[in-house]
Motif scaffolding. Structure first.
Motif, PDB file in Angstrom:
ATOM      1  N   GLU A 179     -15.544 -24.057  -6.860  1.00  0.00           N
ATOM      2  CA  GLU A 179     -16.312 -23.934  -5.615  1.00  0.00           C
ATOM      3  C   GLU A 179     -15.955 -25.092  -4.690  1.00  0.00           C
ATOM      4  OE1 GLU A 179     -20.514 -22.280  -6.456  1.00  0.00           O
ATOM      5  OE2 GLU A 179     -19.947 -23.280  -8.333  1.00  0.00           O
ATOM      6  N   LEU A 180     -15.088 -24.813  -3.727  1.00  0.00           N
ATOM      7  CA  LEU A 180     -14.599 -25.861  -2.830  1.00  0.00           C
ATOM      8  C   LEU A 180     -15.126 -25.686  -1.409  1.00  0.00           C
ATOM      9  CD1 LEU A 180     -10.901 -26.439  -3.962  1.00  0.00           C
ATOM     10  CD2 LEU A 180     -12.915 -27.838  -4.406  1.00  0.00           C
ATOM     11  N   GLY A 181     -16.346 -25.233  -1.305  1.00  0.00           N
ATOM     12  CA  GLY A 181     -16.986 -25.107  -0.005  1.00  0.00           C
ATOM     13  C   GLY A 181     -18.150 -26.068   0.126  1.00  0.00           C
ATOM     14  N   LYS A 182     -19.328 -25.516   0.316  1.00  0.00           N
ATOM     15  CA  LYS A 182     -20.489 -26.373   0.622  1.00  0.00           C
ATOM     16  C   LYS A 182     -20.895 -27.269  -0.546  1.00  0.00           C
ATOM     17  CE  LYS A 182     -23.559 -22.417  -0.264  1.00  0.00           C
ATOM     18  NZ  LYS A 182     -24.413 -21.406   0.386  1.00  0.00           N
ATOM     19  N   LYS A 183     -20.473 -26.939  -1.774  1.00  0.00           N
ATOM     20  CA  LYS A 183     -20.826 -27.792  -2.917  1.00  0.00           C
ATOM     21  C   LYS A 183     -19.886 -28.986  -3.070  1.00  0.00           C
ATOM     22  CE  LYS A 183     -23.215 -24.463  -5.824  1.00  0.00           C
ATOM     23  NZ  LYS A 183     -23.308 -23.875  -7.173  1.00  0.00           N
ATOM     24  N   TRP A 184     -18.738 -28.911  -2.421  1.00  0.00           N
ATOM     25  CA  TRP A 184     -17.723 -29.959  -2.574  1.00  0.00           C
ATOM     26  C   TRP A 184     -17.953 -31.085  -1.579  1.00  0.00           C
ATOM     27  CZ3 TRP A 184     -12.218 -29.649  -0.211  1.00  0.00           C
ATOM     28  CH2 TRP A 184     -11.487 -30.795  -0.570  1.00  0.00           C
ATOM     29  N   LYS A 185     -18.284 -32.261  -2.091  1.00  0.00           N
ATOM     30  CA  LYS A 185     -18.440 -33.464  -1.255  1.00  0.00           C
ATOM     31  C   LYS A 185     -17.100 -34.203  -1.303  1.00  0.00           C
ATOM     32  CE  LYS A 185     -23.366 -33.732  -2.357  1.00  0.00           C
ATOM     33  NZ  LYS A 185     -23.380 -32.509  -3.197  1.00  0.00           N
ATOM     34  N   HIS A 186     -16.244 -33.923  -0.339  1.00  0.00           N
ATOM     35  CA  HIS A 186     -14.863 -34.393  -0.427  1.00  0.00           C
ATOM     36  C   HIS A 186     -14.725 -35.909  -0.365  1.00  0.00           C
ATOM     37  CE1 HIS A 186     -15.505 -33.882   3.949  1.00  0.00           C
ATOM     38  NE2 HIS A 186     -14.654 -34.886   4.074  1.00  0.00           N
ATOM     39  N   LYS A 187     -15.735 -36.578   0.167  1.00  0.00           N
ATOM     40  CA  LYS A 187     -15.672 -38.047   0.201  1.00  0.00           C
ATOM     41  C   LYS A 187     -16.031 -38.655  -1.153  1.00  0.00           C
ATOM     42  CE  LYS A 187     -16.573 -38.499   5.158  1.00  0.00           C
ATOM     43  NZ  LYS A 187     -17.485 -39.043   6.193  1.00  0.00           N
ATOM     44  N   GLN A 188     -16.656 -37.853  -2.002  1.00  0.00           N
ATOM     45  CA  GLN A 188     -17.045 -38.332  -3.333  1.00  0.00           C
ATOM     46  C   GLN A 188     -16.094 -37.864  -4.429  1.00  0.00           C
ATOM     47  OE1 GLN A 188     -21.142 -37.367  -4.227  1.00  0.00           O
ATOM     48  NE2 GLN A 188     -21.844 -37.942  -2.181  1.00  0.00           N
ATOM     49  N   CYS A 189     -15.324 -36.824  -4.128  1.00  0.00           N
ATOM     50  CA  CYS A 189     -14.480 -36.220  -5.158  1.00  0.00           C
ATOM     51  C   CYS A 189     -13.184 -35.728  -4.516  1.00  0.00           C
ATOM     52  CB  CYS A 189     -15.220 -35.052  -5.814  1.00  0.00           C
ATOM     53  SG  CYS A 189     -14.281 -34.213  -7.094  1.00  0.00           S
ATOM     54  N   SER A 190     -12.066 -36.324  -4.927  1.00  0.00           N
ATOM     55  CA  SER A 190     -10.782 -35.971  -4.312  1.00  0.00           C
ATOM     56  C   SER A 190     -10.203 -34.696  -4.913  1.00  0.00           C
ATOM     57  CB  SER A 190      -9.781 -37.112  -4.514  1.00  0.00           C
ATOM     58  OG  SER A 190      -9.412 -37.196  -5.893  1.00  0.00           O
ATOM     59  N   LEU A 191      -9.242 -34.121  -4.209  1.00  0.00           N
ATOM     60  CA  LEU A 191      -8.550 -32.941  -4.740  1.00  0.00           C
ATOM     61  C   LEU A 191      -7.772 -33.278  -6.013  1.00  0.00           C
ATOM     62  CD1 LEU A 191      -7.295 -31.152  -1.505  1.00  0.00           C
ATOM     63  CD2 LEU A 191      -8.978 -30.301  -3.144  1.00  0.00           C
ATOM     64  N   GLY A 222      -9.535 -31.985 -13.425  1.00  0.00           N
ATOM     65  CA  GLY A 222     -10.540 -31.182 -14.121  1.00  0.00           C
ATOM     66  C   GLY A 222      -9.986 -29.840 -14.561  1.00  0.00           C
ATOM     67  N   CYS A 223      -9.210 -29.205 -13.692  1.00  0.00           N
ATOM     68  CA  CYS A 223      -8.579 -27.918 -14.040  1.00  0.00           C
ATOM     69  C   CYS A 223      -7.611 -28.092 -15.206  1.00  0.00           C
ATOM     70  CB  CYS A 223      -7.837 -27.346 -12.833  1.00  0.00           C
ATOM     71  SG  CYS A 223      -8.907 -26.795 -11.493  1.00  0.00           S
ATOM     72  N   VAL A 224      -6.846 -29.178 -15.178  1.00  0.00           N
ATOM     73  CA  VAL A 224      -5.902 -29.450 -16.268  1.00  0.00           C
ATOM     74  C   VAL A 224      -6.649 -29.598 -17.587  1.00  0.00           C
ATOM     75  CG1 VAL A 224      -4.320 -31.173 -17.230  1.00  0.00           C
ATOM     76  CG2 VAL A 224      -4.091 -30.466 -14.835  1.00  0.00           C
ATOM     77  N   THR A 281      -2.857 -31.068   1.664  1.00  0.00           N
ATOM     78  CA  THR A 281      -1.573 -31.463   2.226  1.00  0.00           C
ATOM     79  C   THR A 281      -0.473 -30.565   1.658  1.00  0.00           C
ATOM     80  OG1 THR A 281      -1.078 -33.003   0.421  1.00  0.00           O
ATOM     81  CG2 THR A 281      -2.334 -33.871   2.311  1.00  0.00           C
ATOM     82  N   PRO A 282       0.674 -30.481   2.332  1.00  0.00           N
ATOM     83  CA  PRO A 282       1.791 -29.710   1.763  1.00  0.00           C
ATOM     84  C   PRO A 282       2.206 -30.209   0.377  1.00  0.00           C
ATOM     85  CG  PRO A 282       2.191 -30.156   4.078  1.00  0.00           C
ATOM     86  CD  PRO A 282       0.957 -30.935   3.705  1.00  0.00           C
ATOM     87  N   ALA A 283       2.168 -31.525   0.161  1.00  0.00           N
ATOM     88  CA  ALA A 283       2.558 -32.072  -1.146  1.00  0.00           C
ATOM     89  C   ALA A 283       1.599 -31.606  -2.237  1.00  0.00           C
ATOM     90  CB  ALA A 283       2.580 -33.602  -1.088  1.00  0.00           C
ATOM     91  N   PHE A 284       0.293 -31.602  -1.937  1.00  0.00           N
ATOM     92  CA  PHE A 284      -0.685 -31.122  -2.917  1.00  0.00           C
ATOM     93  C   PHE A 284      -0.488 -29.626  -3.180  1.00  0.00           C
ATOM     94  CE2 PHE A 284      -4.754 -29.150  -3.981  1.00  0.00           C
ATOM     95  CZ  PHE A 284      -5.148 -29.913  -5.070  1.00  0.00           C
ATOM     96  N   ALA A 285      -0.264 -28.870  -2.104  1.00  0.00           N
ATOM     97  CA  ALA A 285      -0.058 -27.427  -2.259  1.00  0.00           C
ATOM     98  C   ALA A 285       1.157 -27.137  -3.133  1.00  0.00           C
ATOM     99  CB  ALA A 285       0.105 -26.779  -0.879  1.00  0.00           C
ATOM    100  N   LYS A 286       2.229 -27.866  -2.913  1.00  0.00           N
ATOM    101  CA  LYS A 286       3.445 -27.646  -3.705  1.00  0.00           C
ATOM    102  C   LYS A 286       3.207 -27.982  -5.174  1.00  0.00           C
ATOM    103  CE  LYS A 286       8.417 -28.463  -3.916  1.00  0.00           C
ATOM    104  NZ  LYS A 286       8.437 -28.394  -5.387  1.00  0.00           N
ATOM    105  N   ARG A 287       2.484 -29.068  -5.431  1.00  0.00           N
ATOM    106  CA  ARG A 287       2.208 -29.435  -6.818  1.00  0.00           C
ATOM    107  C   ARG A 287       1.417 -28.341  -7.542  1.00  0.00           C
ATOM    108  NH1 ARG A 287      -2.470 -33.273  -7.934  1.00  0.00           N
ATOM    109  NH2 ARG A 287      -1.425 -34.754  -6.591  1.00  0.00           N
ATOM    110  N   ILE A 288       0.390 -27.824  -6.869  1.00  0.00           N
ATOM    111  CA  ILE A 288      -0.435 -26.782  -7.484  1.00  0.00           C
ATOM    112  C   ILE A 288       0.386 -25.527  -7.757  1.00  0.00           C
ATOM    113  CG2 ILE A 288      -2.397 -25.228  -7.130  1.00  0.00           C
ATOM    114  CD1 ILE A 288      -3.219 -28.076  -7.725  1.00  0.00           C
ATOM    115  N   VAL A 289       1.170 -25.112  -6.780  1.00  0.00           N
ATOM    116  CA  VAL A 289       1.956 -23.886  -6.943  1.00  0.00           C
ATOM    117  C   VAL A 289       3.027 -24.073  -8.014  1.00  0.00           C
ATOM    118  CG1 VAL A 289       3.519 -22.270  -5.804  1.00  0.00           C
ATOM    119  CG2 VAL A 289       1.474 -23.078  -4.597  1.00  0.00           C
TER     120      VAL A 289
END
Length: 304
Positions: free
Chosen positions: A137-149, A155-157, A192-200
């Motif tokens: 859940e990366l919408g309203k529950k995600w506090k991006h200043k408290q938890c980075s991508l 966590g997924c790993v 970022t593009p770098a993050f997107a590439k890593r995930i893909v």
């Protein structure tokens, strides 16, 4: 050690048990493995022997080559083609080496923050086809200043490293629900593009998991800004497995039986809300298993 699968604990939640499942395949799942993965006792024996021979040439790679369960984890998603499994093993560990800043010493006890955020969970039940269900859940529950991508990725790993060990998940696979309800423009800037590439790269090339579908739900229009970062790196196979549903629950139910979903997705499953802290409590008990997982890999610099 990695082979001591019974050391993974469990937590009871009402009628459900929160645990990773390492039981042998049921007769029904054995039939799925035979039909979809070409798995038979004879082919398994032959493929294991051939894969071991191939891996003997990888002198820079330290892995438990004599552990059948370990090798089967890579053979199943490759439908028992040993050469393909060998290449997957090499890509898996090359990816870990390339992103050592993420993987180095990665254990649940060091990553409490992502679980406390309650944006990442695995349902204790499977879907109608026996597949694991991961909800992000990366919408309203995600506090991006408290938890980075990066923390979300870690966590997924941690979840998938454990799921990879489950015989049923190796055969049936897993599905992901990305719930983007309430995504803001500020949150989109975190991608970022770098993050997107890593995930893909990770999803397409570097994990021994049969990822059957990625379901995007409740996505606002600005989610297009995020998805456009991922598009250039997507191959057709993964692209075809990403399905956008918006708020159309009937669309989602075409893929996931409502009996396997909770009320928030118009499902009928009576499941108490599982907190990230409950999953974290379970995973922390398995720190030593993750340390064993982390001990394998390339021991020298490998150029790819």
């Amino acid at each position: 050690m990695l082979s001591d699968l019974d050391t993974f604990p469990a937590i009871q939640l009402g009628d459900f048990t929160l645990k990773f499942e390492f039981d042998d395949l049921s007769p029904e799942m054995q039939e799925v493995a035979r039909k979809e993965l070409r798995e038979t006792p004879e082919r398994k024996k032959e493929a294991l022997a051939e894969l071991r021979e191939l891996l003997k040439d990888e002198t820079d790679l330290w892995i438990p080559i004599d552990n059948d369960a370990y090798l089967v984890k890579f053979l199943r998603p490759c439908k028992y083609y040993p050469k393909s499994a060998c290449e997957l093993i090499k890509r898996y560990y090359a990816f870990k080496q390339k992103h050592a800043d993420i993987y180095e010493g990665l254990t649940p006890s060091k990553e409490s923050n992502i679980f406390q955020q309650n944006i990442l969970t695995v349902q204790p039940n499977k879907d109608q086809l026996g597949r694991r269900i991961l909800i992000i859940e990366l919408g309203k529950k995600w506090k991006h200043k408290q938890c980075s991508l990066d923390e979300v990725f870690k966590g997924c790993v941690l979840f998938l490293e454990a799921a990879m060990l489950e015989p049923m998940t190796q055969v049936a696979g897993a599905i992901v629900i990305f719930d983007m309800d309430g995504l803001t423009l500020q949150q989109t800037w975190q991608f970022t593009p770098a993050f997107a590439k890593r995930i893909v790269d990770w999803l397409q090339d570097a994990i021994p998991v049969r990822l059957k579908n990625i379901h995007i739900v409740n996505e606002p229009f600005i989610f297009n800004l995020v998805f456009n970062l991922f598009k250039p790196f997507l191959k057709d196979k993964l692209k075809s497995r990403i399905i956008f549903h918006g708020t159309d629950r009937k669309s989602l139910h075409q893929y996931i039986n409502p009996e396997c979903l909770t009320e928030c997705y118009d499902g009928t499953l009576a499941l108490p809300r599982i907190t990230g802290s409950q999953w974290h409590q379970l995973l922390v008990m398995s720190d030593k298993e993750y340390e064993a997982i982390n001990s394998y890999g390339y021991k020298k610099k490998v150029i790819h």
